[in-house]
Motif scaffolding. Structure first.
Motif, short mmCIF file in Angstrom:
data_model
loop_
_atom_site.label_atom_id
_atom_site.label_comp_id
_atom_site.label_asym_id
_atom_site.label_seq_id
_atom_site.Cartn_x
_atom_site.Cartn_y
_atom_site.Cartn_z
N TRP A 60 0.75 -1.21 -0.06
CA TRP A 60 -0.13 0.12 0.11
C TRP A 60 0.85 1.25 -0.05
O TRP A 60 0.70 2.32 -0.73
N GLU A 61 1.92 1.09 0.75
CA GLU A 61 2.74 2.54 0.76
C GLU A 61 3.85 2.34 -0.32
O GLU A 61 4.07 3.56 -0.80
N MET A 62 4.10 1.32 -0.75
CA MET A 62 5.09 1.29 -1.85
C MET A 62 4.53 1.76 -3.10
O MET A 62 4.93 2.53 -4.07
N ALA A 63 3.12 1.81 -3.16
CA ALA A 63 2.37 2.49 -4.39
C ALA A 63 2.77 3.90 -4.35
O ALA A 63 2.66 4.68 -5.29
N PHE A 64 3.27 4.45 -3.33
CA PHE A 64 3.52 6.11 -3.31
C PHE A 64 5.11 6.14 -3.59
O PHE A 64 5.18 7.35 -4.07
N ALA A 65 5.75 5.11 -3.60
CA ALA A 65 7.09 5.42 -3.97
C ALA A 65 7.60 5.80 -5.23
O ALA A 65 6.85 5.66 -6.21
N ASP A 66 8.68 6.23 -5.52
CA ASP A 66 9.02 6.42 -6.90
C ASP A 66 9.11 5.24 -7.77
O ASP A 66 9.55 4.21 -7.26
N PRO A 67 8.77 5.45 -9.07
CA PRO A 67 8.25 4.14 -9.96
C PRO A 67 9.90 3.64 -10.13
O PRO A 67 9.81 2.28 -10.44
N LYS A 68 10.88 4.15 -9.83
CA LYS A 68 11.99 3.52 -9.82
C LYS A 68 12.36 2.35 -8.95
O LYS A 68 12.74 1.15 -9.15
N VAL A 69 12.00 2.65 -7.87
CA VAL A 69 12.20 1.41 -6.65
C VAL A 69 11.01 0.58 -6.73
O VAL A 69 11.32 -0.57 -6.43
N GLN A 70 9.91 1.03 -7.04
CA GLN A 70 8.89 -0.14 -7.57
C GLN A 70 9.46 -1.13 -8.74
O GLN A 70 9.13 -2.39 -8.24
N GLU A 71 9.80 -0.73 -9.66
CA GLU A 71 10.45 -1.62 -10.51
C GLU A 71 11.54 -2.40 -9.92
O GLU A 71 11.72 -3.59 -10.32
N GLU A 72 12.51 -1.82 -9.00
CA GLU A 72 13.52 -2.61 -8.54
C GLU A 72 12.99 -3.57 -7.50
O GLU A 72 13.51 -4.74 -7.46
N VAL A 73 11.58 -3.34 -6.72
CA VAL A 73 11.30 -4.35 -6.13
C VAL A 73 10.63 -5.48 -6.77
O VAL A 73 10.68 -6.68 -6.52
N TRP A 74 9.62 -5.06 -7.65
CA TRP A 74 8.68 -5.81 -8.23
C TRP A 74 8.94 -6.17 -9.89
O TRP A 74 8.13 -7.11 -10.36
N GLY A 75 9.90 -5.54 -10.09
CA GLY A 75 10.27 -5.70 -11.98
C GLY A 75 10.44 -7.16 -12.06
O GLY A 75 9.88 -7.47 -13.23
N GLU A 76 11.22 -7.92 -11.33
CA GLU A 76 11.31 -9.26 -11.82
C GLU A 76 10.61 -10.54 -11.18
O GLU A 76 10.37 -11.38 -11.64
N ASP A 77 9.95 -10.01 -10.00
CA ASP A 77 9.23 -10.68 -9.28
C ASP A 77 8.03 -9.95 -8.66
O ASP A 77 8.22 -9.53 -7.52
N GLN A 78 6.62 -10.20 -9.06
CA GLN A 78 5.71 -9.33 -8.49
C GLN A 78 5.17 -10.06 -6.96
O GLN A 78 4.37 -9.41 -6.43
N ASP A 79 5.67 -11.05 -6.83
CA ASP A 79 5.51 -11.52 -5.47
C ASP A 79 6.52 -11.49 -4.30
O ASP A 79 6.53 -12.00 -3.14
#
Length: 394
Positions: free
Chosen positions: A87-106
């Motif tokens: 929920w909070e990660m949705a607020f974060a910079d798109p760059k870190v969202q991609e770093e976290v979930w880019g390869e594995d959305q789980d």
């Protein structure tokens, strides 16, 4: 066919229930427990759709956490705590969202948010150090949110204090393996975290005040009302839902145990009017606690969905409702556990585990009523509470 996450959990209920003692013995969720949660999609309920999430209604999330916690307290607790971080990660910079979930959305994200670190500004970001307790589910997470205070160039906390949420990959922090030896919620594996001079780039940092006042959600351009909820409503939601779900689990095991029980005096429980009265009263109180928490959440959601801001007074009442719901449910559980008989305290009886888990969950800082009730009473009187701890997490 299972359509919702809760449907999938119900389909796996027997296995999740049976894994409870294994989680406790291991001191963290077993790999199988974590796999079942991943298969059900529990941690993706509040995750943005741009990264494979469901953007589910927060009420559905809360009801799912309750359902899981009723099967096993530790599994429900981790679901509630780790499940709110997207929920909070949705607020974060798109760059870190991609770093976290880019390869594995789980990919799961741990915490805690308590500002136990210091972040010293350097070129392009911060040097960050600190020691945190209570990182629930951390063994199964590959990223983490950590709270810290902004420091000056000499490493001293700036005044007035400025709190930050910093996002780090697993390579930048250490989990202290032998740091979780407690009486309840043993299966959550809520271990200590240590960070030593980790470089955190600017795009992985969110000012806490922007999360609290809703600025972060607005700047991110999020339109789903779920992301416009006050942090003081969304963050405690998973924790309190877990506690209420645990009391529902205790109630279910109490009923199952009492169904054929006969006291030492030879009275069958089904013929004991006092035991039956206590059972009905507790069931009603736990149901009322559930209803209060969900109704409070729905009212908050409706306010932000209509485009209005949630006032400080409304947030204070919301926190009061949330805290009281947890206490109400645990007090009701205590009344039936006290009437479960001595054999309920044997380690092979699930009643005692749910009882220990519920009290440990109630001890979380988010359930301390003092300053919350004080601030809420002052707003009821039309008096603005002073700055400082009394306004914390409201």
């Amino acid at each position: 066919m299972a359509d919702t996450v809760l449907d999938k959990i119900v389909a796996r209920a027997d296995e999740l229930r049976e894994l409870g003692p294994d989680n406790e013995a291991k001191g963290s969720l077993t790999d199988r427990t974590a796999a079942l949660l991943r298969e059900a999609g529990t941690m993706r309920m509040l995750q943005p759709k741009t990264h494979g999430g469901m953007e589910a209604h927060p009420r559905e999330f809360a009801e799912t956490v309750m359902g899981i916690a009723a099967l096993d307290g530790a599994t429900g607790w981790v679901s509630g705590v780790v499940g709110v971080h997207p929920w909070e990660m949705a607020f974060a910079d798109p760059k870190v969202q991609e770093e976290v979930w880019g390869e594995d959305q789980d990919t799961w994200i741990a915490s805690p948010y308590a500002p136990m670190g210091l972040a010293r500004p350097v070129d392009g970001g911060y040097l960050f150090s600190g020691h945190w307790q209570f990182s629930s589910g951390t063994d199964h997470c590959r990223w983490i949110f950590l709270g810290g205070f902004l420091a000056d160039a000499d490493g001293e906390r700036v005044s007035p204090p400025q709190s930050l949420h910093l996002i780090l990959p697993r390579s930048d922090y250490r989990i202290v393996d032998d740091s979780w030896d407690v009486v309840g919620l043993r299966g959550t594996g809520s271990k200590d975290i240590v960070v030593t001079d980790a470089f955190v780039p600017e795009h992985r940092v969110i000012p806490y005040n922007k999360v609290v006042d809703g600025t972060a959600a607005r700047e991110a351009g999020l339109t789903n009302p779920a992301y416009r909820l006050p942090f003081s409503c969304a963050f405690p939601l998973g924790i309190t839902s877990a506690v209420i779900g645990i009391t529902e689990g205790a109630l279910a095991h109490h009923v199952d145990y009492q169904r054929h029980r006969t006291t030492v005096a030879g009275t069958r429980i089904k013929d004991d009017p006092h035991a039956l009265y206590a059972l009905s009263e507790a069931a009603a109180e736990i149901a009322a606690a559930r209803a209060a928490l969900l109704d409070n959440l729905s009212r908050m959601y409706d306010i932000v969905a209509s485009g209005r801001e949630v006032t400080f007074g409304q947030r204070a009442v919301g926190r009061r409702t949330q805290v009281q719901a947890a206490w109400r449910a645990v007090r009701a559980m205590d009344e039936i556990v006290a009437r479960s008989g001595g054999n309920a305290m044997r380690m092979d009886n699930p009643v005692q585990r749910f009882w220990r888990d519920a009290h440990t969950g109630l001890a979380h800082a988010i359930h301390v009523p003092g300053s919350v009730f004080h601030a809420s009473a002052l707003t009821d009187l039309g008096i603005e509470p002073p700055q400082g701890p009394m306004r914390s997490m409201i």
